[in-house]
Design a protein around this motif. Structure first.
Motif, mmCIF file in Angstrom:
data_model
loop_
_atom_site.group_PDB
_atom_site.id
_atom_site.type_symbol
_atom_site.label_atom_id
_atom_site.label_comp_id
_atom_site.label_asym_id
_atom_site.label_seq_id
_atom_site.Cartn_x
_atom_site.Cartn_y
_atom_site.Cartn_z
ATOM 1 N N VAL A 165 33.280 44.473 45.264
ATOM 2 C CA VAL A 165 34.611 45.092 44.499
ATOM 3 C C VAL A 165 34.553 44.792 42.980
ATOM 4 O O VAL A 165 34.421 43.550 42.864
ATOM 5 N N SER A 166 34.561 45.651 42.082
ATOM 6 C CA SER A 166 34.524 45.341 40.610
ATOM 7 C C SER A 166 35.900 45.987 40.144
ATOM 8 O O SER A 166 36.545 46.865 40.482
ATOM 9 N N ALA A 167 36.200 45.392 38.739
ATOM 10 C CA ALA A 167 37.422 45.865 38.131
ATOM 11 C C ALA A 167 37.420 45.838 36.737
ATOM 12 O O ALA A 167 36.457 44.865 36.340
ATOM 13 N N GLY A 168 38.228 46.495 35.996
ATOM 14 C CA GLY A 168 38.273 46.354 34.752
ATOM 15 C C GLY A 168 39.635 46.401 34.217
ATOM 16 O O GLY A 168 40.419 47.144 34.880
ATOM 17 N N PHE A 169 39.986 45.856 33.233
ATOM 18 C CA PHE A 169 41.490 45.787 32.874
ATOM 19 C C PHE A 169 41.834 45.096 31.721
ATOM 20 O O PHE A 169 40.871 44.692 30.889
ATOM 21 N N GLU A 170 42.870 45.427 31.091
ATOM 22 C CA GLU A 170 43.572 44.705 29.910
ATOM 23 C C GLU A 170 44.661 43.834 30.572
ATOM 24 O O GLU A 170 45.096 44.069 31.782
ATOM 25 N N PHE A 171 44.840 42.510 30.025
ATOM 26 C CA PHE A 171 45.959 41.614 30.677
ATOM 27 C C PHE A 171 46.714 40.998 29.628
ATOM 28 O O PHE A 171 46.067 40.517 28.492
ATOM 29 N N ASP A 172 47.700 40.288 30.077
ATOM 30 C CA ASP A 172 48.573 39.303 28.940
ATOM 31 C C ASP A 172 48.728 38.228 29.731
ATOM 32 O O ASP A 172 47.910 37.978 30.700
ATOM 33 N N ASP A 204 29.579 28.994 35.641
ATOM 34 C CA ASP A 204 30.611 30.033 35.629
ATOM 35 C C ASP A 204 31.972 29.454 35.680
ATOM 36 O O ASP A 204 32.133 28.267 36.599
ATOM 37 N N TYR A 205 33.108 29.845 35.195
ATOM 38 C CA TYR A 205 34.427 29.380 35.503
ATOM 39 C C TYR A 205 35.030 30.995 35.769
ATOM 40 O O TYR A 205 35.022 31.975 34.971
ATOM 41 N N VAL A 206 35.817 31.000 36.810
ATOM 42 C CA VAL A 206 36.680 32.294 37.394
ATOM 43 C C VAL A 206 38.108 31.863 37.142
ATOM 44 O O VAL A 206 38.572 30.877 37.583
ATOM 45 N N ARG A 207 38.710 32.769 36.226
ATOM 46 C CA ARG A 207 40.025 32.728 35.646
ATOM 47 C C ARG A 207 40.881 33.806 36.638
ATOM 48 O O ARG A 207 40.648 34.878 36.427
ATOM 49 N N PRO A 208 41.973 33.388 37.355
ATOM 50 C CA PRO A 208 43.036 34.505 37.818
ATOM 51 C C PRO A 208 43.649 34.880 36.864
ATOM 52 O O PRO A 208 43.929 34.657 35.827
ATOM 53 N N ILE A 209 43.589 36.449 37.048
ATOM 54 C CA ILE A 209 44.386 37.256 35.985
ATOM 55 C C ILE A 209 45.679 37.700 36.752
ATOM 56 O O ILE A 209 45.534 38.419 37.909
ATOM 57 N N THR A 210 46.748 37.417 36.345
ATOM 58 C CA THR A 210 48.112 37.649 37.063
ATOM 59 C C THR A 210 49.087 38.498 36.486
ATOM 60 O O THR A 210 50.035 38.942 36.985
ATOM 61 N N LYS A 211 48.555 38.742 35.142
ATOM 62 C CA LYS A 211 49.444 39.873 34.492
ATOM 63 C C LYS A 211 48.639 41.014 33.896
ATOM 64 O O LYS A 211 48.483 41.121 32.713
ATOM 65 N N PRO A 212 48.124 41.796 34.701
ATOM 66 C CA PRO A 212 47.444 42.997 34.206
ATOM 67 C C PRO A 212 48.154 43.965 33.496
ATOM 68 O O PRO A 212 49.493 43.954 33.779
ATOM 69 N N VAL A 213 47.751 44.806 32.398
ATOM 70 C CA VAL A 213 48.815 45.708 31.887
ATOM 71 C C VAL A 213 48.760 46.904 32.627
ATOM 72 O O VAL A 213 47.675 47.635 32.969
ATOM 73 N N ALA A 214 49.986 47.494 32.954
ATOM 74 C CA ALA A 214 50.107 48.779 33.539
ATOM 75 C C ALA A 214 49.201 49.682 33.153
ATOM 76 O O ALA A 214 49.419 50.112 31.746
ATOM 77 N N THR A 221 46.395 50.430 44.813
ATOM 78 C CA THR A 221 47.456 50.067 44.076
ATOM 79 C C THR A 221 47.378 48.498 43.471
ATOM 80 O O THR A 221 46.737 47.760 43.716
ATOM 81 N N VAL A 222 48.120 48.643 42.088
ATOM 82 C CA VAL A 222 48.252 47.340 41.410
ATOM 83 C C VAL A 222 49.567 46.711 41.246
ATOM 84 O O VAL A 222 50.566 47.515 41.096
ATOM 85 N N ASP A 223 49.634 45.461 41.691
ATOM 86 C CA ASP A 223 50.909 44.631 41.334
ATOM 87 C C ASP A 223 50.657 44.086 40.152
ATOM 88 O O ASP A 223 50.237 43.120 40.072
ATOM 89 N N THR A 224 51.410 44.585 38.901
ATOM 90 C CA THR A 224 51.318 44.164 37.658
ATOM 91 C C THR A 224 51.973 42.797 37.426
ATOM 92 O O THR A 224 51.840 41.975 36.445
ATOM 93 N N MET A 225 52.855 42.271 38.562
ATOM 94 C CA MET A 225 53.446 41.024 38.345
ATOM 95 C C MET A 225 52.685 39.959 38.903
ATOM 96 O O MET A 225 53.063 38.708 38.627
ATOM 97 N N THR A 226 51.782 40.263 39.677
ATOM 98 C CA THR A 226 50.988 39.266 40.159
ATOM 99 C C THR A 226 49.261 39.424 39.939
ATOM 100 O O THR A 226 48.614 38.283 40.174
ATOM 101 N N GLY A 227 48.791 40.628 39.754
ATOM 102 C CA GLY A 227 47.547 40.794 39.432
ATOM 103 C C GLY A 227 46.884 40.992 41.060
ATOM 104 O O GLY A 227 45.542 40.941 40.742
ATOM 105 N N LEU A 228 47.701 41.309 41.948
ATOM 106 C CA LEU A 228 46.937 41.722 43.278
ATOM 107 C C LEU A 228 46.644 43.072 43.358
ATOM 108 O O LEU A 228 47.247 44.079 43.083
#
Length: 210
Positions: free
Chosen positions: A171-178, A122-132, A151-158
């Protein structure tokens, strides 16, 4: 950091070429064996924005965007059409696409991540720019509601949950990201005659760490 929270026009990035780049240092020993190492934990992506230009109007939009970013000075968001979702590109985003954490009963803030798996590795990639507006979250299989449960910080992905998940809760999540990028050049050379002849300007774009 010099970063503008604006996305490069998605219709122009569609058709561009590029993808992840790794840096591997290889030393060949006297016995013919190799030692391989990397100073990078995460890949760095590169793209060519010029390939997506289809008309002179597109070139004008590119130049306007380039000038507003002051060339290489300011970073921006980039939609990688080959990899912009937590799940498969043709599937809808779902709250259980990615497992991002396991609760400890105390922590409420979690980083969005995407896991790439192949051959048991596995490789885990941090996602820092999710799409609002695209982030979906689940705790132990129960969907959560944004602005009520998290809440979502779309500037950091937190992600910040209103209540800390119980010990062992997934804890699971789904998202689009840039992808956070910048231009990798301070000049763009265009020619109307060449463009009409089928030659697209070369406009390199490179991922930045944020």
């Amino acid at each position: 950091m010099n970063f503008h929270e604006v996305r490069f026009p998605a219709n122009l990035s569609f058709g561009s070429v590029g993808g992840p780049e790794r840096r591997t240092e290889i030393v060949t020993l006297a016995n013919g064996y190799e030692e391989r190492n990397t100073p990078w934990e995460h890949a760095r992506r590169r793209y060519d924005a010029g390939v997506g230009m289809r008309s002179l109007n597109d070139v004008e939009a590119l130049i306007s965007f380039f000038e507003a970013r002051r060339g290489q000075l300011y970073g921006f968001r980039w939609k990688d059409w080959s990899d912009f979702k937590s799940g498969l590109p043709l599937d809808d985003v779902a709250f259980d696409d990615q497992r991002i954490a396991v609760g400890d009963g105390v922590t409420r803030v979690f980083q969005l991540t995407k896991t790439y798996a192949s051959g048991g590795v596995d490789y885990v990639r941090p996602i820092t720019k999710p799409v609002a507006g695209t982030v979906r979250l689940g705790v132990e299989g129960d969907p959560q509601v944004e602005s009520i449960h998290f809440t979502v910080d779309t500037m950091t992905g937190l992600i910040t949950l209103s209540d800390a998940p119980d010990m062992g809760a997934v804890v699971s999540a789904g998202f689009e990201f840039d992808v956070p990028v910048r231009f990798d050049t301070d000049s763009i050379q265009t020619s109307v005659a060449s463009f009409r002849a089928g030659d697209a300007p070369r406009v390199p774009v490179v991922e930045v760490r944020v």
